[in-house]
Design a protein around this motif. Structure first.
Motif: not given
Length: 385
Positions: A281-299
């Motif tokens: 269920e989580v993977r299928l939801e992730n497939i449809i959703n658009q890619k999020g922000k990179s988060g480089i600064i937080s990393g």
């Protein structure tokens, strides 16, 4: 002997320190991922675990920062050498016992996991066979070129496991079940498995297993392992579908559903990547959703904060004929007074005080120097260095 004992104490101290720091870090990161990091990409949420992994791998490294460069004069009680020696032996024996249990547990865990993996791998490879289908081979070689993968990865048919899988750290394989997949479905399956190799996911799985072996007694490490496994598949799905249309995403999702339908989901899971891992269920939801922000600064911020755990800040204060903190408690406990004393150097001290001082240095693993100061209490006839 003294150096070896210090090494044992140093290792035990760093292990226990790392266990506390890593456990707290895992809990904090799970909290952040649950409530704040959802807006970031799956790639960020996956690779952020590497900060904790490397912190746990390099547990033996510490860096000390000292304030005040003046070397303080140290005074050590030597009138109670026998008690001091017993305390050292007791501390060392406990540390050695802890380190021994730690090492035995690590060896047993890694032996069980790796031996099971090697047997499983040998069984899979021995029962697999070459793929002679020209269409599948063409798709595979085109994907190698598309993903710019130079690594030699062998593609083979298999009947076990029943799910498409990738395995092998040095000699790598992609295992494709001999099931009725269409050309499009084969494309998505192979792209998924090749993406795992491109992302070095097999290597990360081995690192996680090694971490679990090192910290086999820490339940938070096993919780982290499960979270990393889920994030690994989500990150791979995101990478495969990068810049793909909605139609292509639906095709990928249908391929995932079909793979689960055709297999029994045996979940071999031994240092392998499997196309139809759980959490559907989580993977299928992730497939449809658009890619999020990179988060480089937080990393970067998390990396900097975590790096500070390697530092130990020591505030040193120059001492003028005072007992430092490590001996003050002992002296107070013994009821010693230091108001009336006679000061000597090692070179000028009477013979009996020189011998007492030499015994103390021997216990502490130090070499007497002519300029070393020896202070004698005139009330208790106690010699201190």
């Amino acid at each position: 002997m003294m150096k070896m004992n210090n090494c044992v104490n140093y290792l035990v101290y760093n292990i226990l320190k790392t266990v506390i720091i890593s456990s707290i870090s895992i809990c904090i990161l799970i909290f952040l991922k649950t409530f704040f990091f959802k807006k970031f990409s799956k790639k960020f949420n996956y690779y952020i675990w590497l900060i904790i992994i490397f912190r746990m791998l390099f547990f033996m490294f510490n860096y000390s920062v000292n304030f005040f460069t003046d070397t303080p004069q140290k005074y050590f009680l030597i009138n109670n050498i026998s008690n001091l020696n017993n305390n050292i032996k007791e501390e060392i024996s406990i540390s050695f016992f802890i380190l021994l249990i730690f090492a035995i547990g690590t060896i047993i865990y890694l032996y069980c996991v790796l031996s099971k993996y090697l047997k499983f791998k040998d069984l899979i490879i021995d029962t697999s066979f070459e793929i002679e289908n020209e269409s599948i081979n063409n798709i595979y070689h085109n994907l190698l070129s598309e993903l710019n993968i130079k690594q030699n990865i062998t593609l083979r048919y298999t009947e076990e496991p029943e799910s498409p899988a990738g395995m092998g750290l040095f000699k790598s394989y992609i295992l494709l079940p001999d099931l009725p997949y269409s050309a499009d479905e084969v494309y998505w399956i192979l792209k998924h498995e090749l993406t795992h190799f491109k992302n070095k996911d097999i290597l990360i799985k081995f690192l996680v297993v090694f971490i679990k072996g090192l910290y086999w007694f820490n339940p938070f490490v096993f919780i982290m392992s499960k979270k990393i496994s889920i994030d690994c598949e989500l990150c791979c799905d995101e990478s495969v579908l990068n810049n793909c249309s909605l139609k292509e995403k639906k095709s990928y999702g249908m391929t995932l559903l079909k793979s689960i339908e055709l297999s029994n989901i045996t979940c071999s899971g031994l240092l392998t990547t499997e196309f139809n891992k759980p959490d559907l269920e989580v993977r299928l939801e992730n497939i449809i959703n658009q890619k999020g922000k990179s988060g480089i600064i937080s990393g970067i911020l998390i990396f900097i904060i975590t790096s500070t755990s390697f530092l130990e800040i020591n505030a040193l204060e120059t001492i003028h004929k005072n007992i430092p903190s490590e001996n003050k408690a002992d002296s107070e406990y013994l009821g010693l007074k230091f108001a009336e004393t006679i000061d000597y150097t090692y070179e000028t001290a009477p013979e009996k005080y020189r011998k007492m001082y030499e015994e103390t240095c021997k216990v502490l693993g130090e070499i007497p120097r002519k300029s070393d100061k020896i202070e004698v209490s005139t009330k208790s006839n106690t010699t201190i260095k």
